[in-house]
Design an enzyme around this catalytic site. Structure first.
Site, short mmCIF file in Angstrom:
data_model
loop_
_atom_site.label_atom_id
_atom_site.label_comp_id
_atom_site.label_asym_id
_atom_site.label_seq_id
_atom_site.Cartn_x
_atom_site.Cartn_y
_atom_site.Cartn_z
CB SER A 8 -9.70 -12.87 31.27
OG SER A 8 -10.97 -13.72 31.60
CD GLU A 40 -18.97 -5.25 22.56
OE1 GLU A 40 -19.13 -5.74 21.42
OE2 GLU A 40 -19.08 -4.23 22.97
CG ASP A 69 -12.34 -16.39 22.55
OD1 ASP A 69 -12.68 -16.12 23.58
OD2 ASP A 69 -13.18 -16.99 21.19
CG PHE A 152 -14.04 -22.70 35.18
CD1 PHE A 152 -14.51 -21.70 33.88
CD2 PHE A 152 -13.03 -23.26 35.14
CE1 PHE A 152 -13.12 -22.08 33.06
CE2 PHE A 152 -12.11 -22.51 34.58
CZ PHE A 152 -12.32 -21.93 33.36
CG ASP A 155 -15.05 -28.43 34.07
OD1 ASP A 155 -13.78 -28.76 32.71
OD2 ASP A 155 -13.53 -27.21 34.57
CE LYS A 175 -10.31 -27.44 34.06
NZ LYS A 175 -11.05 -27.20 34.37
NE ARG A 181 -8.40 -21.20 29.55
CZ ARG A 181 -9.19 -22.23 29.67
NH1 ARG A 181 -9.45 -22.93 31.43
NH2 ARG A 181 -10.37 -21.98 29.65
#
Length: 203
Positions: A8, A40, A69, A152, A155, A175, A181
């Site tokens: 990432s 991709e 992802d 970000f 949020d 968080k 995540r």
């Protein structure tokens, strides 16, 4: 410390992943350090895109790779933006424009339920036949007026009724303790531990 490459270039994701993995003995290195271009992402599901990104990074670096992802899925929009969350409003990617498009799409909808979804894939090497896959979901609602300056993505508009706050108003540790995540990373770490202790031949 066990070194792995993070597939990432999103600084927000990198901060969250590194913060969670560091105390567990993992040195998370962004793929940009190795000049790995973004992979991709042609698929319509999170897990397919995630595997493609992890394989791409592992192939080009020779290191174990971790890919994330994730996105936000809004009930009233049939799950959109979904896998297109980061580029919902097109290129170049912009959190502000993505949020503006989302709020515009929800005009007239009373159902504001939404959830963040995350899938994380860990590959021991590019040809790993047994990727470790973990997932997590974080449920809330979409509000029209942003609140908070942390986090970000979506949020500031992601309202958590049980806390009376948006995702952008939470302290980072809070968080990470409840986010999609954070959930997925904890599941991943548990599965990594099981894999290391099982004595299988794919490590």
């Amino acid at each position: 410390m066990q070194k792995l490459v993070i597939a990432s270039n999103n600084p927000g994701k990198l901060r969250e992943i590194s913060r969670i993995l560091a105390p567990l003995g993992f040195e998370a290195v962004p793929q940009s350090v190795y000049n790995v271009p973004e992979a991709e992402e042609p698929y319509v599901t999170f897990v397919e895109n995630c595997i493609a990104k992890a394989r791409h990074a592992a192939h080009l670096t020779g290191l174990p790779a971790l890919a994330d992802d994730s996105g936000i899925c809004v009930d009233a929009l049939g799950g959109a933006p979904g896998v297109y969350s980061a580029r919902y409003a097109g290129e170049p990617r912009s959190d502000q424009r993505n949020n503006e498009k989302l709020i515009a799409a929800l005009v007239g909808h009373s159902n504001r339920r939404a959830h963040y979804y995350c899938v994380i894939v860990y590959l021991r090497h590019a040809d790993d036949p047994q990727p470790i896959i973990a997932e997590g979901s974080w449920h809330g609602e979409i509000i029209d007026t942003p609140r908070g300056d942390g986090g970000f993505g979506y949020d500031p508009y992601f309202w958590l009724p049980e806390l009376g706050k948006t995702g952008a108003e939470l302290e980072a540790d809070v968080k990470n303790g409840m986010s999609h995540r954070g959930q997925a990373l904890r599941v991943l770490v548990e599965r990594l531990g099981l894999g290391e202790s099982s004595g299988d031949n794919c490590v």
